[in-house]
Design a protein around this motif. Structure first.
Motif, PDB file in Angstrom:
ATOM      1  N   VAL A   1     -26.122 -31.496  54.168  1.00 16.42           N
ATOM      2  CA  VAL A   1     -26.156 -31.463  55.640  1.00 16.42           C
ATOM      3  C   VAL A   1     -25.439 -30.202  56.112  1.00 16.42           C
ATOM      4  O   VAL A   1     -24.310 -29.940  55.710  1.00 16.42           O
ATOM      5  CB  VAL A   1     -25.492 -32.713  56.243  1.00 16.42           C
ATOM      6  N   ASP A   2     -26.131 -29.462  56.966  1.00 13.98           N
ATOM      7  CA  ASP A   2     -25.601 -28.169  57.393  1.00 13.98           C
ATOM      8  C   ASP A   2     -24.865 -28.329  58.723  1.00 13.98           C
ATOM      9  O   ASP A   2     -25.476 -28.325  59.792  1.00 13.98           O
ATOM     10  CB  ASP A   2     -26.756 -27.175  57.541  1.00 13.98           C
TER      11      ASP A   2
ATOM     12  N   TRP B   1     -27.354 -41.491  51.943  1.00 10.95           N
ATOM     13  CA  TRP B   1     -26.446 -40.400  52.284  1.00 10.95           C
ATOM     14  C   TRP B   1     -25.194 -40.484  51.410  1.00 10.95           C
ATOM     15  O   TRP B   1     -24.644 -41.573  51.207  1.00 10.95           O
ATOM     16  CB  TRP B   1     -26.011 -40.490  53.753  1.00 10.95           C
TER      17      TRP B   1
ATOM     18  N   SER C   1     -33.384 -43.541  53.895  1.00  8.57           N
ATOM     19  CA  SER C   1     -32.613 -42.453  53.303  1.00  8.57           C
ATOM     20  C   SER C   1     -31.299 -42.960  52.722  1.00  8.57           C
ATOM     21  O   SER C   1     -30.845 -44.063  53.055  1.00  8.57           O
ATOM     22  CB  SER C   1     -32.351 -41.348  54.340  1.00  8.57           C
TER      23      SER C   1
ATOM     24  N   ALA D   1     -24.594 -35.071  52.050  1.00  7.84           N
ATOM     25  CA  ALA D   1     -25.918 -34.744  51.521  1.00  7.84           C
ATOM     26  C   ALA D   1     -26.806 -35.972  51.622  1.00  7.84           C
ATOM     27  O   ALA D   1     -26.312 -37.108  51.659  1.00  7.84           O
ATOM     28  CB  ALA D   1     -25.811 -34.297  50.071  1.00  7.84           C
TER      29      ALA D   1
ATOM     30  N   GLU E   1     -35.874 -33.171  56.658  1.00  5.60           N
ATOM     31  CA  GLU E   1     -36.177 -32.083  55.721  1.00  5.60           C
ATOM     32  C   GLU E   1     -36.216 -32.611  54.279  1.00  5.60           C
ATOM     33  O   GLU E   1     -37.078 -32.215  53.480  1.00  5.60           O
ATOM     34  CB  GLU E   1     -35.127 -30.963  55.878  1.00  5.60           C
ATOM     35  N   ALA E   2     -35.301 -33.519  53.963  1.00  4.50           N
ATOM     36  CA  ALA E   2     -35.298 -34.118  52.623  1.00  4.50           C
ATOM     37  C   ALA E   2     -36.587 -34.902  52.386  1.00  4.50           C
ATOM     38  O   ALA E   2     -37.184 -34.852  51.300  1.00  4.50           O
ATOM     39  CB  ALA E   2     -34.084 -35.032  52.458  1.00  4.50           C
TER      40      ALA E   2
ATOM     41  N   ALA F   1     -31.500 -33.196  58.507  1.00  7.43           N
ATOM     42  CA  ALA F   1     -31.417 -33.116  57.045  1.00  7.43           C
ATOM     43  C   ALA F   1     -32.269 -34.220  56.410  1.00  7.43           C
ATOM     44  O   ALA F   1     -32.938 -34.009  55.393  1.00  7.43           O
ATOM     45  CB  ALA F   1     -29.961 -33.226  56.589  1.00  7.43           C
TER      46      ALA F   1
ATOM     47  N   THR G   1     -39.599 -32.355  52.065  1.00  8.42           N
ATOM     48  CA  THR G   1     -39.635 -31.534  50.854  1.00  8.42           C
ATOM     49  C   THR G   1     -39.495 -32.355  49.575  1.00  8.42           C
ATOM     50  O   THR G   1     -39.818 -31.856  48.493  1.00  8.42           O
ATOM     51  CB  THR G   1     -38.484 -30.509  50.873  1.00  8.42           C
TER      52      THR G   1
ATOM     53  N   ARG H   1     -33.218 -33.135  47.777  1.00  5.99           N
ATOM     54  CA  ARG H   1     -31.919 -33.495  48.360  1.00  5.99           C
ATOM     55  C   ARG H   1     -31.421 -32.361  49.257  1.00  5.99           C
ATOM     56  O   ARG H   1     -31.490 -31.190  48.881  1.00  5.99           O
ATOM     57  CB  ARG H   1     -30.943 -33.735  47.204  1.00  5.99           C
ATOM     58  N   GLN H   2     -30.915 -32.727  50.431  1.00  6.01           N
ATOM     59  CA  GLN H   2     -30.436 -31.705  51.371  1.00  6.01           C
ATOM     60  C   GLN H   2     -28.939 -31.864  51.601  1.00  6.01           C
ATOM     61  O   GLN H   2     -28.456 -32.969  51.865  1.00  6.01           O
ATOM     62  CB  GLN H   2     -31.133 -31.864  52.729  1.00  6.01           C
TER      63      GLN H   2
END
Ligand code: NDP
Length: 333
Positions: free
Chosen positions: A327-328, A216, A214, A194, A317-318, A314, A321, A324-325
Protein backbone atom coordinates in the motif's frame (compact mmCIF):
# COMPACT_ATOMS: atom_id res chain seq x y z
CA UNK A 1 -23.49 25.73 12.01
CA UNK A 2 -24.86 26.95 8.68
CA UNK A 3 -24.37 24.26 6.04
CA UNK A 4 -24.36 24.23 2.27
CA UNK A 5 -24.84 20.97 0.37
CA UNK A 6 -23.01 20.07 -2.82
CA UNK A 7 -24.85 17.08 -4.25
CA UNK A 8 -28.58 16.40 -4.19
CA UNK A 9 -27.95 12.85 -3.08
CA UNK A 10 -29.67 9.98 -1.33
CA UNK A 11 -27.28 10.06 1.64
CA UNK A 12 -27.86 13.79 2.12
CA UNK A 13 -31.61 13.29 2.11
CA UNK A 14 -31.76 10.11 4.16
CA UNK A 15 -29.13 10.81 6.81
CA UNK A 16 -27.10 14.01 6.68
CA UNK A 17 -29.72 16.77 6.55
CA UNK A 18 -31.30 15.21 9.64
CA UNK A 19 -27.90 14.99 11.33
CA UNK A 20 -27.11 18.65 10.60
CA UNK A 21 -30.47 19.72 12.03
CA UNK A 22 -30.24 17.39 15.02
CA UNK A 23 -27.01 19.12 16.00
CA UNK A 24 -28.60 22.58 15.82
CA UNK A 25 -27.48 23.31 12.28
CA UNK A 26 -29.25 25.13 9.48
CA UNK A 27 -29.09 23.78 5.92
CA UNK A 28 -29.15 26.91 3.78
CA UNK A 29 -28.65 25.80 0.18
CA UNK A 30 -28.12 22.85 -2.13
CA UNK A 31 -26.21 22.61 -5.40
CA UNK A 32 -27.05 20.02 -8.06
CA UNK A 33 -25.92 19.68 -11.66
CA UNK A 34 -29.58 19.97 -12.71
CA UNK A 35 -31.72 23.03 -11.94
CA UNK A 36 -35.01 21.16 -11.53
CA UNK A 37 -33.37 18.52 -9.37
CA UNK A 38 -31.86 21.21 -7.13
CA UNK A 39 -35.22 22.93 -6.75
CA UNK A 40 -37.16 19.71 -6.15
CA UNK A 41 -34.61 18.52 -3.61
CA UNK A 42 -34.68 21.89 -1.83
CA UNK A 43 -38.49 22.00 -1.72
CA UNK A 44 -38.76 18.43 -0.49
CA UNK A 45 -36.20 18.99 2.26
CA UNK A 46 -37.14 22.48 3.40
CA UNK A 47 -33.99 24.16 2.07
CA UNK A 48 -34.27 27.81 1.02
CA UNK A 49 -31.46 28.06 -1.57
CA UNK A 50 -30.95 25.92 -4.68
CA UNK A 51 -29.01 26.13 -7.91
CA UNK A 52 -26.54 24.58 -10.31
CA UNK A 53 -23.55 26.84 -9.59
CA UNK A 54 -21.18 26.22 -6.69
CA UNK A 55 -21.43 29.96 -6.02
CA UNK A 56 -24.91 29.36 -4.57
CA UNK A 57 -23.10 27.87 -1.58
CA UNK A 58 -19.58 29.24 -1.83
CA UNK A 59 -20.46 32.93 -2.25
CA UNK A 60 -22.79 32.97 0.74
CA UNK A 61 -20.66 34.26 3.61
CA UNK A 62 -23.12 32.99 6.20
CA UNK A 63 -22.43 29.37 5.13
CA UNK A 64 -19.53 28.11 7.23
CA UNK A 65 -19.37 24.46 6.25
CA UNK A 66 -20.01 22.45 3.12
CA UNK A 67 -21.07 18.81 2.87
CA UNK A 68 -20.03 17.16 -0.41
CA UNK A 69 -21.98 14.06 -1.49
CA UNK A 70 -21.89 14.22 -5.26
CA UNK A 71 -20.63 11.38 -7.46
CA UNK A 72 -17.12 10.38 -6.52
CA UNK A 73 -15.22 11.95 -9.41
CA UNK A 74 -16.55 15.38 -8.51
CA UNK A 75 -15.46 15.44 -4.85
CA UNK A 76 -11.96 16.76 -5.44
CA UNK A 77 -12.72 19.85 -7.53
CA UNK A 78 -15.70 20.74 -5.35
CA UNK A 79 -13.73 20.34 -2.12
CA UNK A 80 -10.87 22.46 -3.42
CA UNK A 81 -13.33 25.16 -4.45
CA UNK A 82 -15.03 25.06 -1.04
CA UNK A 83 -11.72 25.22 0.80
CA UNK A 84 -10.65 28.08 -1.49
CA UNK A 85 -13.82 29.91 -0.48
CA UNK A 86 -12.90 29.54 3.20
CA UNK A 87 -15.40 26.82 4.10
CA UNK A 88 -14.90 23.88 6.40
CA UNK A 89 -15.60 20.66 4.49
CA UNK A 90 -17.17 17.32 5.36
CA UNK A 91 -16.54 15.20 2.27
CA UNK A 92 -17.93 11.82 1.32
CA UNK A 93 -15.71 8.85 0.68
CA UNK A 94 -13.85 8.08 -1.44
CA UNK A 95 -12.30 11.52 -1.19
CA UNK A 96 -11.04 11.39 -4.77
CA UNK A 97 -10.12 9.09 -7.65
CA UNK A 98 -6.41 8.85 -6.75
CA UNK A 99 -4.37 8.99 -3.56
CA UNK A 100 -2.37 11.95 -4.81
CA UNK A 101 -5.55 13.93 -5.48
CA UNK A 102 -6.92 13.12 -2.04
CA UNK A 103 -3.63 14.10 -0.39
CA UNK A 104 -3.78 17.40 -2.28
CA UNK A 105 -7.21 18.10 -0.78
CA UNK A 106 -5.86 17.55 2.72
CA UNK A 107 -2.89 19.80 2.05
CA UNK A 108 -5.15 22.56 0.69
CA UNK A 109 -7.32 22.43 3.82
CA UNK A 110 -4.28 22.45 6.11
CA UNK A 111 -2.86 25.45 4.29
CA UNK A 112 -6.17 27.30 4.52
CA UNK A 113 -6.63 26.38 8.18
CA UNK A 114 -10.00 24.75 7.51
CA UNK A 115 -11.38 21.55 9.00
CA UNK A 116 -11.54 18.83 6.37
CA UNK A 117 -13.18 15.56 7.34
CA UNK A 118 -14.10 12.27 5.68
CA UNK A 119 -17.59 10.87 6.26
CA UNK A 120 -16.48 7.40 7.40
CA UNK A 121 -19.55 6.72 9.53
CA UNK A 122 -18.71 3.28 10.95
CA UNK A 123 -16.05 4.58 13.33
CA UNK A 124 -18.75 6.87 14.76
CA UNK A 125 -20.93 3.94 15.85
CA UNK A 126 -21.28 2.83 19.43
CA UNK A 127 -20.58 -0.74 18.32
CA UNK A 128 -17.23 -0.03 16.65
CA UNK A 129 -16.16 2.22 19.50
CA UNK A 130 -17.03 -0.53 22.00
CA UNK A 131 -15.04 -3.09 20.00
CA UNK A 132 -12.03 -0.82 19.79
CA UNK A 133 -12.29 -0.24 23.52
CA UNK A 134 -12.19 -4.00 24.19
CA UNK A 135 -9.08 -4.30 22.02
CA UNK A 136 -7.34 -1.30 23.60
CA UNK A 137 -8.09 -2.61 27.11
CA UNK A 138 -6.40 -5.88 26.19
CA UNK A 139 -9.52 -8.03 26.61
CA UNK A 140 -8.53 -10.27 23.69
CA UNK A 141 -4.76 -10.06 24.13
CA UNK A 142 -2.61 -9.65 21.05
CA UNK A 143 -4.71 -9.22 17.91
CA UNK A 144 -4.09 -12.03 15.44
CA UNK A 145 -6.73 -11.43 12.81
CA UNK A 146 -9.74 -9.37 11.75
CA UNK A 147 -12.47 -10.63 9.43
CA UNK A 148 -14.76 -8.07 7.80
CA UNK A 149 -18.06 -9.20 6.25
CA UNK A 150 -19.53 -6.39 4.20
CA UNK A 151 -21.39 -8.08 1.35
CA UNK A 152 -24.74 -6.37 0.95
CA UNK A 153 -27.40 -5.96 -1.74
CA UNK A 154 -27.33 -2.60 -3.51
CA UNK A 155 -30.90 -1.27 -3.51
CA UNK A 156 -32.40 -0.90 -6.97
CA UNK A 157 -32.70 2.87 -6.46
CA UNK A 158 -28.89 3.08 -6.19
CA UNK A 159 -28.11 0.79 -9.13
CA UNK A 160 -26.94 3.67 -11.33
CA UNK A 161 -23.46 5.21 -11.59
CA UNK A 162 -22.18 3.02 -8.73
CA UNK A 163 -22.40 -0.12 -10.88
CA UNK A 164 -22.24 1.34 -14.39
CA UNK A 165 -19.82 4.20 -14.49
CA UNK A 166 -16.12 3.72 -13.79
CA UNK A 167 -15.41 7.35 -14.70
CA UNK A 168 -17.82 8.54 -11.99
CA UNK A 169 -15.96 6.44 -9.42
CA UNK A 170 -18.27 3.43 -9.47
CA UNK A 171 -17.45 -0.05 -8.18
CA UNK A 172 -17.73 -1.80 -4.85
CA UNK A 173 -14.07 -1.15 -4.01
CA UNK A 174 -14.31 2.68 -3.95
CA UNK A 175 -17.76 2.34 -2.41
CA UNK A 176 -17.35 -0.21 0.40
CA UNK A 177 -13.73 -1.36 0.59
CA UNK A 178 -12.77 2.19 1.59
CA UNK A 179 -15.09 1.89 4.59
CA UNK A 180 -13.61 -1.47 5.53
CA UNK A 181 -10.09 -0.08 5.28
CA UNK A 182 -11.13 2.65 7.67
CA UNK A 183 -12.67 0.11 10.04
CA UNK A 184 -9.46 -1.94 10.12
CA UNK A 185 -7.33 1.16 10.73
CA UNK A 186 -9.71 2.41 13.42
CA UNK A 187 -10.04 -0.89 15.30
CA UNK A 188 -6.45 -2.06 15.09
CA UNK A 189 -4.70 1.31 15.23
CA UNK A 190 -2.34 0.46 12.39
CA UNK A 191 -2.30 0.76 8.61
CA UNK A 192 -2.45 -2.22 6.23
CA UNK A 193 0.97 -2.60 4.64
CA UNK A 194 0.27 -4.97 1.73
CA UNK A 195 -2.71 -6.66 0.09
CA UNK A 196 -3.66 -9.56 -2.16
CA UNK A 197 -7.09 -9.56 -3.76
CA UNK A 198 -9.63 -10.90 -6.22
CA UNK A 199 -12.63 -9.06 -7.65
CA UNK A 200 -15.59 -10.04 -9.79
CA UNK A 201 -18.50 -8.66 -11.76
CA UNK A 202 -21.64 -10.79 -11.61
CA UNK A 203 -23.62 -8.79 -14.17
CA UNK A 204 -25.47 -6.44 -11.83
CA UNK A 205 -23.76 -3.52 -13.59
CA UNK A 206 -21.27 -2.87 -16.34
CA UNK A 207 -17.61 -1.98 -16.42
CA UNK A 208 -16.91 -2.06 -12.68
CA UNK A 209 -16.50 -4.76 -10.05
CA UNK A 210 -19.49 -5.60 -7.84
CA UNK A 211 -17.63 -7.96 -5.48
CA UNK A 212 -14.16 -8.12 -3.93
CA UNK A 213 -12.30 -10.31 -1.49
CA UNK A 214 -8.91 -9.41 -0.13
CA UNK A 215 -6.35 -10.20 2.55
CA UNK A 216 -4.29 -7.46 4.14
CA UNK A 217 -1.04 -7.73 6.08
CA UNK A 218 -0.68 -5.45 9.10
CA UNK A 219 2.66 -4.21 10.43
CA UNK A 220 2.06 -6.03 13.77
CA UNK A 221 1.74 -9.34 11.94
CA UNK A 222 -2.05 -9.43 12.27
CA UNK A 223 -3.99 -10.40 9.13
CA UNK A 224 -7.22 -8.89 7.83
CA UNK A 225 -9.70 -10.66 5.57
CA UNK A 226 -12.24 -8.43 3.87
CA UNK A 227 -15.30 -9.19 1.70
CA UNK A 228 -17.39 -6.54 -0.03
CA UNK A 229 -20.24 -7.00 -2.48
CA UNK A 230 -23.32 -5.33 -3.94
CA UNK A 231 -24.99 -8.63 -4.80
CA UNK A 232 -25.67 -10.50 -1.53
CA UNK A 233 -29.28 -10.04 -0.35
CA UNK A 234 -29.11 -12.34 2.66
CA UNK A 235 -25.47 -12.45 3.78
CA UNK A 236 -25.75 -9.99 6.67
CA UNK A 237 -22.77 -7.94 7.75
CA UNK A 238 -20.35 -8.22 10.61
CA UNK A 239 -16.82 -8.52 11.84
CA UNK A 240 -14.73 -10.78 14.03
CA UNK A 241 -11.55 -9.86 15.84
CA UNK A 242 -9.48 -12.78 17.09
CA UNK A 243 -6.76 -12.38 19.66
CA UNK A 244 -4.38 -14.51 21.71
CA UNK A 245 -6.69 -14.28 24.77
CA UNK A 246 -10.14 -13.95 23.25
CA UNK A 247 -12.39 -13.24 20.31
CA UNK A 248 -14.98 -10.59 19.51
CA UNK A 249 -17.94 -11.56 17.34
CA UNK A 250 -20.00 -8.65 16.01
CA UNK A 251 -23.06 -9.21 13.81
CA UNK A 252 -24.98 -6.62 11.83
CA UNK A 253 -22.57 -3.80 12.66
CA UNK A 254 -21.47 -2.74 9.15
CA UNK A 255 -24.58 -0.66 8.54
CA UNK A 256 -25.85 2.90 8.57
CA UNK A 257 -28.05 2.16 11.59
CA UNK A 258 -27.00 1.89 15.27
CA UNK A 259 -27.84 -1.80 15.42
CA UNK A 260 -26.15 -5.18 15.80
CA UNK A 261 -24.81 -7.46 18.52
CA UNK A 262 -21.37 -7.92 20.02
CA UNK A 263 -20.15 -10.97 21.91
CA UNK A 264 -16.86 -11.33 23.76
CA UNK A 265 -15.50 -14.85 24.21
CA UNK A 266 -12.49 -15.65 26.44
CA UNK A 267 -11.43 -18.63 28.54
CA UNK A 268 -13.31 -17.01 31.43
CA UNK A 269 -16.44 -15.69 29.76
CA UNK A 270 -18.92 -15.58 26.93
CA UNK A 271 -20.73 -12.27 27.31
CA UNK A 272 -22.84 -9.82 25.35
CA UNK A 273 -21.17 -6.43 25.08
CA UNK A 274 -23.51 -3.43 25.38
CA UNK A 275 -22.96 -0.30 23.34
CA UNK A 276 -24.69 3.08 22.91
CA UNK A 277 -27.22 3.20 20.08
CA UNK A 278 -26.68 6.79 18.94
CA UNK A 279 -27.00 7.83 15.29
CA UNK A 280 -23.70 7.28 13.50
CA UNK A 281 -24.16 10.37 11.35
CA UNK A 282 -25.20 12.66 14.20
CA UNK A 283 -22.08 11.56 16.10
CA UNK A 284 -19.93 12.27 13.04
CA UNK A 285 -21.38 15.77 12.72
CA UNK A 286 -20.92 16.37 16.48
CA UNK A 287 -17.24 15.45 16.19
CA UNK A 288 -16.92 17.70 13.12
CA UNK A 289 -18.44 20.63 15.03
CA UNK A 290 -16.05 20.06 17.93
CA UNK A 291 -13.13 20.16 15.51
CA UNK A 292 -14.38 23.42 14.01
CA UNK A 293 -14.63 24.78 17.56
CA UNK A 294 -10.96 23.89 18.04
CA UNK A 295 -11.63 20.89 20.27
CA UNK A 296 -9.91 17.88 18.77
CA UNK A 297 -10.12 16.21 15.40
CA UNK A 298 -13.14 15.11 13.38
CA UNK A 299 -14.08 11.42 13.79
CA UNK A 300 -12.32 10.67 10.50
CA UNK A 301 -9.98 13.42 9.36
CA UNK A 302 -8.92 14.04 5.77
CA UNK A 303 -5.81 11.91 6.26
CA UNK A 304 -8.02 8.98 7.23
CA UNK A 305 -9.84 9.35 3.92
CA UNK A 306 -6.52 9.41 2.09
CA UNK A 307 -5.37 6.25 3.85
CA UNK A 308 -8.62 4.36 3.25
CA UNK A 309 -8.44 5.27 -0.42
CA UNK A 310 -4.81 4.10 -0.58
CA UNK A 311 -5.84 0.68 0.75
CA UNK A 312 -8.87 0.41 -1.55
CA UNK A 313 -6.89 1.32 -4.65
CA UNK A 314 -4.19 -1.18 -3.67
CA UNK A 315 -6.92 -3.84 -3.41
CA UNK A 316 -8.19 -2.97 -6.87
CA UNK A 317 -4.70 -3.02 -8.34
CA UNK A 318 -3.90 -6.34 -6.66
CA UNK A 319 -7.12 -7.82 -8.07
CA UNK A 320 -6.48 -6.37 -11.52
CA UNK A 321 -2.91 -7.61 -11.76
CA UNK A 322 -3.01 -10.71 -9.59
CA UNK A 323 0.08 -9.34 -7.87
CA UNK A 324 0.47 -8.52 -4.18
CA UNK A 325 0.55 -4.75 -3.71
CA UNK A 326 2.39 -2.77 -1.07
CA UNK A 327 0.00 0.00 0.00
CA UNK A 328 1.47 3.29 -1.12
CA UNK A 329 0.95 5.84 1.63
CA UNK A 330 3.88 7.96 0.43
CA UNK A 331 1.59 10.29 -1.42
CA UNK A 332 -0.77 10.23 1.54
CA UNK A 333 1.76 11.82 3.90
P1 NDP B 1 -26.75 9.22 -5.23
O1 NDP B 1 -26.65 8.48 -6.50
O2 NDP B 1 -28.08 9.27 -4.53
O3 NDP B 1 -26.30 10.74 -5.42
C1 NDP B 1 -25.08 11.10 -6.03
C2 NDP B 1 -25.34 12.14 -7.12
O4 NDP B 1 -26.05 11.52 -8.16
C3 NDP B 1 -26.22 13.27 -6.64
O5 NDP B 1 -25.43 14.29 -6.09
C4 NDP B 1 -26.93 13.67 -7.92
O6 NDP B 1 -26.17 14.61 -8.65
C5 NDP B 1 -26.98 12.40 -8.73
N1 NDP B 1 -28.32 11.81 -8.63
C6 NDP B 1 -28.84 11.10 -7.63
N2 NDP B 1 -30.09 10.70 -7.91
C7 NDP B 1 -30.38 11.18 -9.13
C8 NDP B 1 -31.50 11.12 -9.98
N3 NDP B 1 -32.63 10.49 -9.63
N4 NDP B 1 -31.42 11.73 -11.18
C9 NDP B 1 -30.32 12.37 -11.54
N5 NDP B 1 -29.20 12.47 -10.78
C10 NDP B 1 -29.24 11.89 -9.60
O7 NDP B 1 -25.62 8.66 -4.31
P2 NDP B 1 -25.47 8.44 -2.77
O8 NDP B 1 -26.21 9.39 -1.95
O9 NDP B 1 -25.71 7.03 -2.47
O10 NDP B 1 -23.89 8.71 -2.65
C11 NDP B 1 -23.36 10.01 -2.76
C12 NDP B 1 -21.96 10.04 -2.18
O11 NDP B 1 -22.01 9.67 -0.82
C13 NDP B 1 -20.98 9.05 -2.84
O12 NDP B 1 -19.71 9.63 -2.85
C14 NDP B 1 -20.99 7.85 -1.91
O13 NDP B 1 -19.78 7.15 -1.95
C15 NDP B 1 -21.21 8.51 -0.56
N6 NDP B 1 -21.95 7.68 0.40
C16 NDP B 1 -21.48 7.61 1.67
C17 NDP B 1 -22.13 6.90 2.64
C18 NDP B 1 -21.63 6.92 4.04
O14 NDP B 1 -22.23 6.28 4.89
N7 NDP B 1 -20.59 7.63 4.34
C19 NDP B 1 -23.36 6.15 2.33
C20 NDP B 1 -23.81 6.35 0.97
C21 NDP B 1 -23.12 7.08 0.06
P3 NDP B 1 -26.52 16.17 -8.56
O15 NDP B 1 -26.27 16.57 -7.16
O16 NDP B 1 -25.59 16.77 -9.52
O17 NDP B 1 -27.96 16.30 -8.93
Amino acid sequence: MRWGLIGASTIAEQHMIGAFRATGGDVKAVVSTTATRAKDFANKNGIAGAGTELSVVLDDPSIEAVYISSMNEKHRAQALAAIGAGKHVLCEKPLAMTVAEAAGMVMAADKAGRVFATNHHLRCSGSHRAIRDLIVRGRIGRVLSLRLFHAVHLPESLQGWRINDAAAGGGVIPDITVHDADVARFLLGEDPSAVVAQMGASGMGQGVEDSAMSVWSMPSGAMVMSHESFTHPFAGSGLEVHGSEGSIFARGVMTQQPVGEIELVTAACREAVPFPAHSLYVQGVRDFLSAVAGQGQPAAAGVDGVASLAVALAVREAARTGIRQVVDYARAA
